[in-house]
Design an enzyme around this catalytic site. Structure first.
Site, PDB file in Angstrom:
ATOM      1  N   THR A 125       0.885  -0.742  -0.033  1.00 14.18           N
ATOM      2  CA  THR A 125       0.082  -0.096  -0.027  1.00 14.18           C
ATOM      3  C   THR A 125       0.967   1.776   0.018  1.00 14.18           C
ATOM      4  OG1 THR A 125      -1.600   1.301   0.937  1.00 14.18           O
ATOM      5  CG2 THR A 125      -0.148  -0.372   2.838  1.00 14.18           C
ATOM      6  N   ASP A 127      -0.031   3.824   1.204  1.00 12.28           N
ATOM      7  CA  ASP A 127      -0.472   4.201   2.822  1.00 12.28           C
ATOM      8  C   ASP A 127       0.876   4.053   3.975  1.00 12.28           C
ATOM      9  OD1 ASP A 127      -1.547   6.075   1.832  1.00 12.28           O
ATOM     10  OD2 ASP A 127      -3.597   5.110   2.543  1.00 12.28           O
ATOM     11  N   ARG A 171      -5.351   8.177   3.972  1.00 14.55           N
ATOM     12  CA  ARG A 171      -6.477   8.929   4.295  1.00 14.55           C
ATOM     13  C   ARG A 171      -6.798   8.629   5.505  1.00 14.55           C
ATOM     14  NH1 ARG A 171     -11.908   7.136   3.884  1.00 14.55           N
ATOM     15  NH2 ARG A 171     -11.596   7.644   1.597  1.00 14.55           N
ATOM     16  N   ARG A 276       0.091   7.050  -6.969  1.00 12.32           N
ATOM     17  CA  ARG A 276       0.411   5.144  -7.404  1.00 12.32           C
ATOM     18  C   ARG A 276       0.869   5.590  -8.516  1.00 12.32           C
ATOM     19  NH1 ARG A 276      -6.086   4.719  -4.469  1.00 12.32           N
ATOM     20  NH2 ARG A 276      -6.038   3.623  -6.465  1.00 12.32           N
TER      21      ARG A 276
END
Ligand code: F6P
Length: 342
Positions: A125, A127, A171, A276
């Protein structure tokens, strides 16, 4: 293990293809058939499944995205869904599964394992918020891109004596903001883990300008900072098909407020999906290859219910049960570094 399924799930992340390639190539070498599950869990249920060939995984180490395509799925939200997935895997004669994904995907992998299916997860990910791995596939590329953006924005900030705000993804956590903030020398790094008020931000910027004679500032903000959902009015904010508020916009609000309160020209740039979709940095290709290679080893030895993650410089398997549902947040020590040297 005769037929190993490979599935990618959640947001795409640079390096995912390198991982698929590593797993598939280990399969070919060991006489195991790699089976591609396309379009994530929904694709599994719809039968979007086929054996992968050597040609499928040739020349993809440098490619962004995922050749298996990806999605955020509702499957595994209900009790009994793991059994549905297990049956679908059985229909395709898949006897083990490699799940390349982030938090949601590894939660699903953990459920499948609990339902008795042999699974190994791989940490992926941008993130970097997955517990159980110090780095996740895609994160370092995202940081490179955000850092390059900060370097470039500095020229305009300086030329026009402006406050330039860069909004990056994240997020629930601010890893991209913090690491790019350190690398790009941002003056203020704003992340969900450490709340702040607009008054505090303006005071910090004003002090910097007044006391240090600076004529411009660079701010990097994670999309989930400032309780983004609340700021954007969660009742009216657009939501995705899982009911999650679509983030994005906090940087624009921030730039507007700074300009109104301080009277300094301010602008926002939102990096969005550019973080991304880029070709993976070498570091991500290498990480993805290591993790994929180790995931195959674990599956072949029957050591399942594990996540192949990174600890220090070593690939380290951790139980999926210890990872599922946990979020790896920016620590105060790490944030202090961004405050000090950003
Ligand atoms: O992959 C995680 C992430 O990058 C989050 O930071 C972001 O909120 C989310 O993806 C948005 O992705 P999508 O719009 O594809 O659901």
């Amino acid at each position: 293990m005769r037929r190993l399924g490979i599935i990618t799930s959640g947001g795409d992340a640079p390096g995912t293809n390198a991982c698929i390639r590593a797993v598939a190539r280990r399969c070919f070498a060991a006489g195991v058939t790699p089976v591609g599950v396309f379009d994530s869990w929904d694709g599994l249920l719809k039968g979007a499944v086929r054996d992968l060939t050597r040609a499928d995984v040739a020349g993809i180490v440098q490619r962004a995205g995922t050749i298996l395509r990806s999605a955020r799925s509702r499957l595994f939200l209900q009790p009994g869904d793991a059994e549905v997935a297990r049956q679908a895997l059985a229909r395709h004669d898949i006897d083990a599964l490699c799940v390349i994904g982030g938090n949601g995907s590894q939660q699903a992998a953990a459920r499948l394992h609990e339902a008795g299916f042999p699974v190994v997860g791989v940490a992926k990910t941008i993130d970097n918020d997955l517990a159980g791995s110090e780095l996740t596939i895609g994160f370092l590329t995202a940081v490179e891109i955000a850092t390059a953006a900060l370097d470039n924005l500095r020229a305009t900030a300086e030329s026009h004596s402006r406050v330039m705000v860069l909004e990056v993804m994240g997020r629930d956590v601010g890893w991209i903001a913090v690491e790019s903030g350190i690398a790009g020398g941002a003056d203020l790094v704003l992340v969900p883990e450490f709340p702040f008020t607009l008054d505090e931000i303006c005071t910090r910027l004003k002090t910097r300008h007044d006391a240090h004679g600076r004529t411009y500032s660079i701010v990097v903000v994670a999309e989930g900072a400032m309780d983004n959902a609340r700021v954007l009015d969660s009742a009216n904010a657009p939501k995705d098909h899982l009911g999650r508020v679509r983030l994005g916009g906090v940087g624009t609000i921030l730039a507007r407020e700074i300009e109104m309160r301080l009277g300094w020209e301010s602008r926002c740039t939102t990096l969005g999906y550019l973080q991304r979709c880029a070709a993976p940095a070498a570091a991500d290709r290498i990480l993805a290859t290591h993790l994929g290679d180790r995931a195959f080893d674990l599956l072949q030895r029957g050591q399942t219910g594990l996540l192949a993650g990174l600890k220090g410089t070593e690939v380290h398997p951790v139980p999926l049960a210890d990872v599922a549902g946990k979020t790896k947040r920016v620590t105060p020590e790490y944030y202090r570094l961004a405050e000090l040297f950003g």
